[in-house]
Structures are given as C-alpha cells and as structure tokens.
Design a protein around this motif. Structure first.
Motif, PDB file in Angstrom:
ATOM      1  N   ILE A 146       2.387 -28.818 -43.728  1.00 42.40           N
ATOM      2  CA  ILE A 146       1.700 -27.738 -43.214  1.00 42.40           C
ATOM      3  C   ILE A 146       1.161 -28.118 -41.671  1.00 42.40           C
ATOM      4  O   ILE A 146       1.454 -26.981 -40.741  1.00 42.40           O
ATOM      5  CB  ILE A 146       0.529 -27.149 -44.187  1.00 42.40           C
ATOM      6  N   GLY A 147       0.628 -28.914 -41.559  1.00 44.64           N
ATOM      7  CA  GLY A 147       0.106 -29.333 -40.145  1.00 44.64           C
ATOM      8  C   GLY A 147      -1.332 -29.250 -40.093  1.00 44.64           C
ATOM      9  O   GLY A 147      -1.830 -28.580 -40.602  1.00 44.64           O
ATOM     10  N   TYR A 148      -1.667 -30.246 -39.331  1.00 43.37           N
ATOM     11  CA  TYR A 148      -3.220 -30.290 -39.072  1.00 43.37           C
ATOM     12  C   TYR A 148      -3.861 -29.169 -38.451  1.00 43.37           C
ATOM     13  O   TYR A 148      -5.178 -28.804 -39.082  1.00 43.37           O
ATOM     14  CB  TYR A 148      -3.483 -31.716 -38.128  1.00 43.37           C
ATOM     15  N   PRO A 149      -3.180 -28.640 -37.494  1.00 41.95           N
ATOM     16  CA  PRO A 149      -3.999 -27.331 -36.890  1.00 41.95           C
ATOM     17  C   PRO A 149      -4.193 -26.162 -37.784  1.00 41.95           C
ATOM     18  O   PRO A 149      -5.418 -25.668 -37.878  1.00 41.95           O
ATOM     19  CB  PRO A 149      -3.064 -27.256 -35.733  1.00 41.95           C
ATOM     20  N   ARG A 150      -3.294 -26.099 -38.717  1.00 39.82           N
ATOM     21  CA  ARG A 150      -3.387 -24.967 -39.700  1.00 39.82           C
ATOM     22  C   ARG A 150      -4.605 -25.420 -40.755  1.00 39.82           C
ATOM     23  O   ARG A 150      -5.318 -24.583 -41.060  1.00 39.82           O
ATOM     24  CB  ARG A 150      -2.235 -24.608 -40.266  1.00 39.82           C
ATOM     25  N   LEU A 151      -4.370 -26.722 -41.227  1.00 38.51           N
ATOM     26  CA  LEU A 151      -5.306 -27.140 -42.175  1.00 38.51           C
ATOM     27  C   LEU A 151      -6.605 -27.394 -41.741  1.00 38.51           C
ATOM     28  O   LEU A 151      -7.748 -27.149 -42.512  1.00 38.51           O
ATOM     29  CB  LEU A 151      -4.614 -28.507 -42.837  1.00 38.51           C
ATOM     30  N   SER A 152      -6.808 -27.724 -40.454  1.00 33.49           N
ATOM     31  CA  SER A 152      -8.177 -27.820 -40.111  1.00 33.49           C
ATOM     32  C   SER A 152      -8.904 -26.402 -39.921  1.00 33.49           C
ATOM     33  O   SER A 152     -10.118 -26.273 -40.116  1.00 33.49           O
ATOM     34  CB  SER A 152      -8.249 -28.494 -38.596  1.00 33.49           C
ATOM     35  N   ALA A 153      -8.062 -25.336 -39.608  1.00 36.75           N
ATOM     36  CA  ALA A 153      -8.683 -24.146 -39.547  1.00 36.75           C
ATOM     37  C   ALA A 153      -8.866 -23.458 -41.187  1.00 36.75           C
ATOM     38  O   ALA A 153      -9.881 -22.574 -41.305  1.00 36.75           O
ATOM     39  CB  ALA A 153      -7.782 -22.858 -38.844  1.00 36.75           C
ATOM     40  N   LYS A 154      -7.969 -23.659 -42.036  1.00 34.91           N
ATOM     41  CA  LYS A 154      -7.988 -23.357 -43.365  1.00 34.91           C
ATOM     42  C   LYS A 154      -7.390 -24.637 -44.215  1.00 34.91           C
ATOM     43  O   LYS A 154      -6.490 -24.509 -44.413  1.00 34.91           O
ATOM     44  CB  LYS A 154      -7.264 -22.158 -43.519  1.00 34.91           C
TER      45      LYS A 154
END
Length: 149
Positions: A126-134
């Motif tokens: 999924i990728g860290y930027p998306r997971l850190s946001a949600k």
C-alpha cells in the motif's frame, strides 16, 4: 556517450558520479514502497491508539443514538424534529466509527499474519504515505479508486 573531458568543462562530472553511485546502490528486489521495521512499529502503535480512541468514543456516545421521546407535552414539534435529526446524525457517526474500528482490528490482525501493508485486492504494498494517513486502509490508492467508482 560524451567525452569525460568535455563533461568536466561543463561541470557535469559530479552529476554523472551521482548517477553511477545510485545505480550501484539500486536493488531491484527492494521496493521503495515496502515498510521498514520502524515504520511498521509506528503504524502498529498508531492503530492501537486509534482503536482505543474509537472504542472510547463509541462508549461515550452510546446514548446519542437512543430513540427520541415523542411526548408533545414536554417537547415542541420543532425540538422533536431537531432531536430526530441529531439522532440520525449520531447513528451515522456511530456506524462510521464502528466500521473504522472493525478496519483497525482487521489491520491489527494482519500484523500477526505478516500481511499488514498489503492491498487486500491486488496484494501489492500500500505504501507508507497512505498508511500513515489512514493506517487501517485495506486497499492501495488504485484499488480504492476502483472501489469508489
């Protein structure tokens, strides 16, 4: 390829050395969107805190979705309509919170299976930027866009 002497005159040698160094350190097996151990632990902590916060909010706001009393002698018609609208909004908010809590629990269980951070549809990271946001996100952005359509 240009002559190195000609490149030196133009100041492009430093650029070429940076490019050649990056080629040497490039590992095609290591994907840029895979999570590091530190990122994974930070996301797990974030999920645990989010789940606890959602559970607290659901407990605190449990009575907001209770049925509205329709006694005209104690409450006027407009006040009842307002109470019914607030009840409907509270129910919708609770449903969203319950869905998000369920997603948090599913994401936390994915840690135990070593599947956290993988899209449940395409199985790509999924990728860290998306997971850190949600952090409870079950899908990558591409698959989420397809699900939203």
């Amino acid at each position: 390829m240009k002559d190195p002497a000609e490149l030196r005159q133009k100041g492009e040698v430093e650029f070429l050395s940076v490019i050649s160094e990056s080629r040497l350190s490039y590992n095609p097996l290591k994907r840029m969107d895979e999570l590091t151990h530190e990122q994974t632990e930070a996301l797990r902590d974030q999920l645990v805190r989010l789940a606890a916060e959602l559970e607290d909010n659901l407990r605190a706001n449990a009575s907001a979705a209770d049925p509205v009393v329709l006694d005209q002698s104690s409450v006027g018609r407009l006040s009842r309509m307002d109470a019914m609208q607030q009840q409907a909004m509270a129910k919708a908010t609770r449903q969203k919170a319950q869905l998000r809590l369920t997603q948090c629990k599913v994401a936390l269980s994915a840690f135990d299976r070593d599947e956290y951070g993988l899209c449940r549809k395409c199985e790509e990271p999924i990728g860290y930027p998306r997971l850190s946001a949600k952090p409870e996100a079950p899908f990558c952005l591409d698959c989420q866009r397809g699900a939203d359509v």
